[in-house]
Design an enzyme around this catalytic site. Structure first.
Site, PDB file in Angstrom:
ATOM      1  N   HIS A 246      -3.861 -44.980 -25.617  1.00  0.00           N
ATOM      2  CA  HIS A 246      -5.182 -44.694 -24.928  1.00  0.00           C
ATOM      3  C   HIS A 246      -4.717 -44.219 -23.469  1.00  0.00           C
ATOM      4  CE1 HIS A 246      -9.024 -45.177 -22.975  1.00  0.00           C
ATOM      5  NE2 HIS A 246      -8.484 -45.748 -21.835  1.00  0.00           N
ATOM      6  N   HIS A 291      -6.870 -38.275 -15.477  1.00  0.00           N
ATOM      7  CA  HIS A 291      -8.398 -39.132 -15.567  1.00  0.00           C
ATOM      8  C   HIS A 291      -9.398 -38.811 -14.716  1.00  0.00           C
ATOM      9  CE1 HIS A 291      -9.707 -43.426 -16.844  1.00  0.00           C
ATOM     10  NE2 HIS A 291     -10.431 -42.578 -17.296  1.00  0.00           N
TER      11      HIS A 291
END
Length: 654
Positions: A246, A291
């Site tokens: 992830h 992110h």
């Protein structure tokens, strides 16, 4: 033969090596570390660190070929004849060893004496070998050897019966004799005697040979064939669990962690087969990866693509899936990203079906050395004039859409609305997937038997925590995305699962999940684990001797209430603590494929929380029978060399 001597002295620095002026082969080495932690052997050619628990000396006219199951030629090579060898140890350790000798009066004594020239306490080679046998002696292993056979040795017939009946090795009958000869020759010490019979000439195994065999790769708790690819790799991708990371680019937490290409290199080399990329605009420059809506640093997309292309197939030949999250608002940035993918991956990239009229996904073997892009794909169009309109509507450039074929993203609505194409897949948040696994298991399994399903962590896991993967594996979900940088129990379970197929990143689902009508011959397996002893446990941060005890915990599809076991604490012994404690439990046949055993060796602190010494997670299907050793790993799951837990495992089918 020259006089070889071992000395103990701690008055000078560990790196202080003095060569004799008259004879270049004569030298002196002073200082050092704890014996149980480190020992150095020095010649005019070699400075060799024996810190990993292996203590060995080989002279040109004396051969001691094996120690702890390790062949000496592989460790130090040939050592020329030398006049004198001196190895230093710190004073505390030396005093500690002298106490150990006094406590073990029934064993051969190490006759330390002063060398008149240097005033160091010394041993010759014969005395050192006796001394080594003393500190490596484990009484419980000798008892277990006597349980196998009352004689002081095993002959070939008895050894063959031991391998088949106790170790339960899986080998054809016509090969068992040659295997017995090979193991006896390999692990029986050259100088070992059983009564008046020389062991290696007469092909017998003494207690020393038994110990060497027990600590060798042949008796690792992981059965040998699981160290390599051993499963059918010709089934469709939907039949496999796929190792997945992830937010692969993040090396720390999800809010302000550093983004780096190094994580892709590390995880791909560990066998990870599904990585993630979150691409965003960066003005007029090429897209960057980070992110979104956080303080994580940015890294160029081209650098990551270059790293993936370089390391994707170093460890495993099976396909790598790149899960692409497209946050680029500018069509030009998306086109640049598509060009970077095509230029960086070249022929590795698969953008169209392998064969015409496909009705199911290809197998891992069909997709060897291929890279698959997972992402959104534009709907079909008949009029070329509609392309711009479609791009603007879906905020997706055609060039980027054309890279996606086998993993087309689609939003999941319900199990009753699944008239999907075979190459479509969905992604579910961990909480949603867990509810489906709990309340709609049959429907969930039916869905995952036809379509790839990815499960990702909850957005509130800011500090890169992981969720329990077993409920999702139980439902047949293939791609369970975990934070590889966080080495907690979920990540250890992930490591143990993929270890069952050579850590290639693909593991077949259990048979009862692949075939719901499957009937097992037995109902369950009764397992007995006997904790015998540990060897060469590392000392603490303050160089204190450990007080170890062992914990065993089971993980599986159903919560194993009361299936946590622990031994008593052994005080002041990290060299060879012994327990001889048995634990028993049952494993249903329908749960064996997703049952795991965690071994933990802990140090008991009286005033603070207990500290982890070493651990290992093992899949039940990988666990061998009989006498086995467990190679321990630290809190970051790095191997602790020579630190082992010795166990005996018995499985009874009922």
């Amino acid at each position: 033969m020259a006089n070889h001597v071992i000395s103990a002295n701690s008055t000078e620095n560990v790196n202080n090596i003095k060569l004799g002026a008259r004879d270049p082969k004569r030298f002196q080495f002073r200082g050092g570390y704890r014996l149980t932690k480190s020992l150095r052997l020095v010649t005019n050619r070699i400075v060799f660190d024996y810190s990993k628990g292996v203590i060995f000396i080989r002279a040109s006219k004396r051969k001691f070929p094996y120690i702890f199951g390790t062949k000496i030629e592989k460790i130090i090579g040939k050592i020329d004849e030398i006049d004198e060898i001196r190895v230093g140890m710190c004073t505390n350790s030396f005093i500690e060893l002298q106490k150990l000798i006094k406590q073990n009066r029934h064993r051969p004594k190490a006759n330390f004496r002063k060398d008149p020239g240097t005033k160091c306490q010394v041993l010759d080679v014969d005395e050192f070998m006796e001394f080594y046998n003393l500190i490596s002696y484990t009484k419980i292993l000798d008892k277990e050897f006597k349980r196998i056979n009352w004689k002081p040795y095993l002959d070939k017939r008895q050894f063959k019966r031991f391998l088949i009946g106790v170790q339960r090795i899986d080998i054809p009958n016509n090969e068992i004799d040659s295997l017995c000869d090979e193991l006896m020759k390999k692990y029986e010490p050259l100088e070992a005697y059983c009564g008046k019979i020389r062991s290696r000439i007469n092909r017998i195994l003494s207690s020393k040979g038994f110990r060497n065999l027990l600590l060798s790769p042949e008796c690792d708790i992981i059965v040998p064939n699981h160290n390599q690819i051993n499963q059918d790799m010709n089934r469709p991708l939907t039949d496999y669990y796929i190792a997945s990371s992830h937010n692969t680019y993040v090396s720390e937490n999800q809010l302000e962690g550093r983004s780096t290409t190094e994580t892709y290199r590390i995880y791909l080399l560990q066998g990870c087969r599904s990585v993630e990329l979150d691409i965003s605009d960066d003005g007029d420059d090429e897209p960057v990866v980070f992110h979104k809506h956080t303080l994580t640093t940015k890294v160029k997309l081209s650098d990551i693509v270059e790293t993936i292309a370089k390391y994707a197939f170093k460890t495993s030949p099976y396909p790598v899936i790149i899960s692409l999250e497209n946050n680029c608002q500018q069509m030009n940035s998306q086109r640049k990203a598509a060009k970077i993918f095509r230029d960086g991956f070249g022929n590795l990239l698969i953008t169209e079906p392998l064969i015409d009229d496909e009705t199911r996904l290809p197998s891992p073997n069909d997709l060897k050395n291929k890279i698959i892009i997972k992402g959104k794909r534009l709907p079909k169009w008949d009029n070329e004039k509609l392309i711009d309109e479609l791009e603007n509507k879906h905020r997706l450039a055609k060039e980027l859409s054309d890279l996606v074929w086998y993993c087309c993203s689609r939003k999941f609505t319900s199990f009753f609305d699944c008239n999907w194409n075979y190459n479509e897949m969905t992604s579910l948040e961990e909480g949603v997937s867990k509810q489906y696994s709990k309340n709609k298991l049959i429907d969930y399994r039916k869905f995952t038997s036809q379509f790839l399903t990815k499960v990702y962590p909850n957005g509130l896991r800011f500090f890169s925590g992981n969720f329990e993967p077993i409920p999702h594996w139980k439902a047949g979900a293939q791609i369970i995305s975990l934070n590889y940088q966080t080495k907690t129990s979920p990540m250890l379970l992930n490591h143990a699962l993929f270890e069952t197929n050579g850590s290639c990143g693909y593991v077949l689902k259990p048979l009862h999940i692949l075939d719901s009508k499957l009937k097992y011959r037995h109902r369950c397996c009764l397992v007995t684990i006997q904790i015998l002893c540990a060897l060469n446990l590392p000392v603490g941060d303050k160089k204190t001797i450990v007080d170890p005890y062992v914990e065993i915990r089971m993980f599986g599809p159903k919560p194993y209430e009361g299936k946590n076991f622990s031994t008593k604490t052994i005080r002041n012994n990290g060299l060879n603590p012994q327990w001889n404690k048995k634990f028993r439990f049952k494993v249903p046949c329908t749960e064996m494929g997703l049952t795991f055993i965690r071994f933990r060796v802990m140090h008991q602190n009286l005033f603070t929380s207990n500290r982890l010494i070493g651990q290992r997670m093992v899949a039940f299907t990988s666990m061998g029978d009989g006498y086995r050793h467990v190679k321990l790993r630290d809190s970051m799951y790095h191997s602790i060399e020579q630190a082992k837990l010795v166990v005996r495992i018995t499985k009874t089918w009922i």
